[in-house]
Design a protein around this motif. Sequence first.
Motif, short mmCIF file in Angstrom:
data_model
loop_
_atom_site.label_atom_id
_atom_site.label_comp_id
_atom_site.label_asym_id
_atom_site.label_seq_id
_atom_site.Cartn_x
_atom_site.Cartn_y
_atom_site.Cartn_z
N UNK A 1 0.78 -1.25 -0.18
CA UNK A 1 -0.07 -0.12 0.03
C UNK A 1 0.91 1.33 -0.10
N UNK A 2 0.27 2.19 -0.55
CA UNK A 2 0.86 3.73 -0.39
C UNK A 2 0.23 4.30 0.84
N UNK A 3 1.29 4.83 1.78
CA UNK A 3 0.85 5.49 3.08
C UNK A 3 1.35 6.70 3.18
N UNK A 4 0.76 7.60 3.76
CA UNK A 4 1.21 8.94 4.25
C UNK A 4 2.84 8.74 4.68
N UNK B 1 10.58 17.71 -9.86
CA UNK B 1 10.62 16.33 -8.99
C UNK B 1 9.63 15.82 -8.78
N UNK B 2 9.07 14.51 -8.84
CA UNK B 2 8.17 13.97 -8.20
C UNK B 2 8.10 14.00 -6.82
N UNK B 3 7.16 13.90 -6.15
CA UNK B 3 7.07 13.97 -4.72
C UNK B 3 7.65 12.63 -4.02
N UNK B 4 8.20 12.76 -2.84
CA UNK B 4 8.54 11.58 -2.13
C UNK B 4 7.36 10.55 -1.90
N UNK B 5 7.35 9.53 -1.44
CA UNK B 5 6.02 8.74 -0.74
C UNK B 5 6.54 7.46 -0.04
N UNK B 6 5.83 6.90 0.62
CA UNK B 6 6.11 5.95 1.58
C UNK B 6 5.25 4.79 1.24
N UNK B 7 5.91 3.57 1.21
CA UNK B 7 5.34 2.06 0.72
C UNK B 7 5.24 1.48 1.86
N UNK B 8 4.39 0.53 2.13
CA UNK B 8 4.25 -0.28 3.37
C UNK B 8 3.76 -1.68 2.62
#
Length: 99
Positions: A30-33, A74-81
């Motif tokens: 999942x993509x998470x904040x 630049x594309x924004x950074x994101x977090x993967x769980x």
Amino acid sequence: MKRELHDVIIRPIITEKAFKAMEKDRKYTFEVPIDANKIEIKKAVEEIFKVRVVKVNTIKMKGKPRRLGVYRGRKPAWKKAIVTLAPGYKIPFFENLGV
């Protein structure tokens, strides 16, 4: 600031690699904040999908450089769980995608 459960899970990651992990190891992606922690992610997945979570791994994905003509950005950074479920549990949302 208390976050709602549905705000923790932004979207499922649906790729070939994610589907292989689902079938083989019961791992769902999942993509998470970017500021979500593992405890929040575990609670959200357990409550939303009514499953038991064994383990949560998180990865911060760096934003990639992009260009549009002469403009650089630049594309924004994101977090993967990556969430591992207990034996015998499945998330039916992923089973109906027909991939």
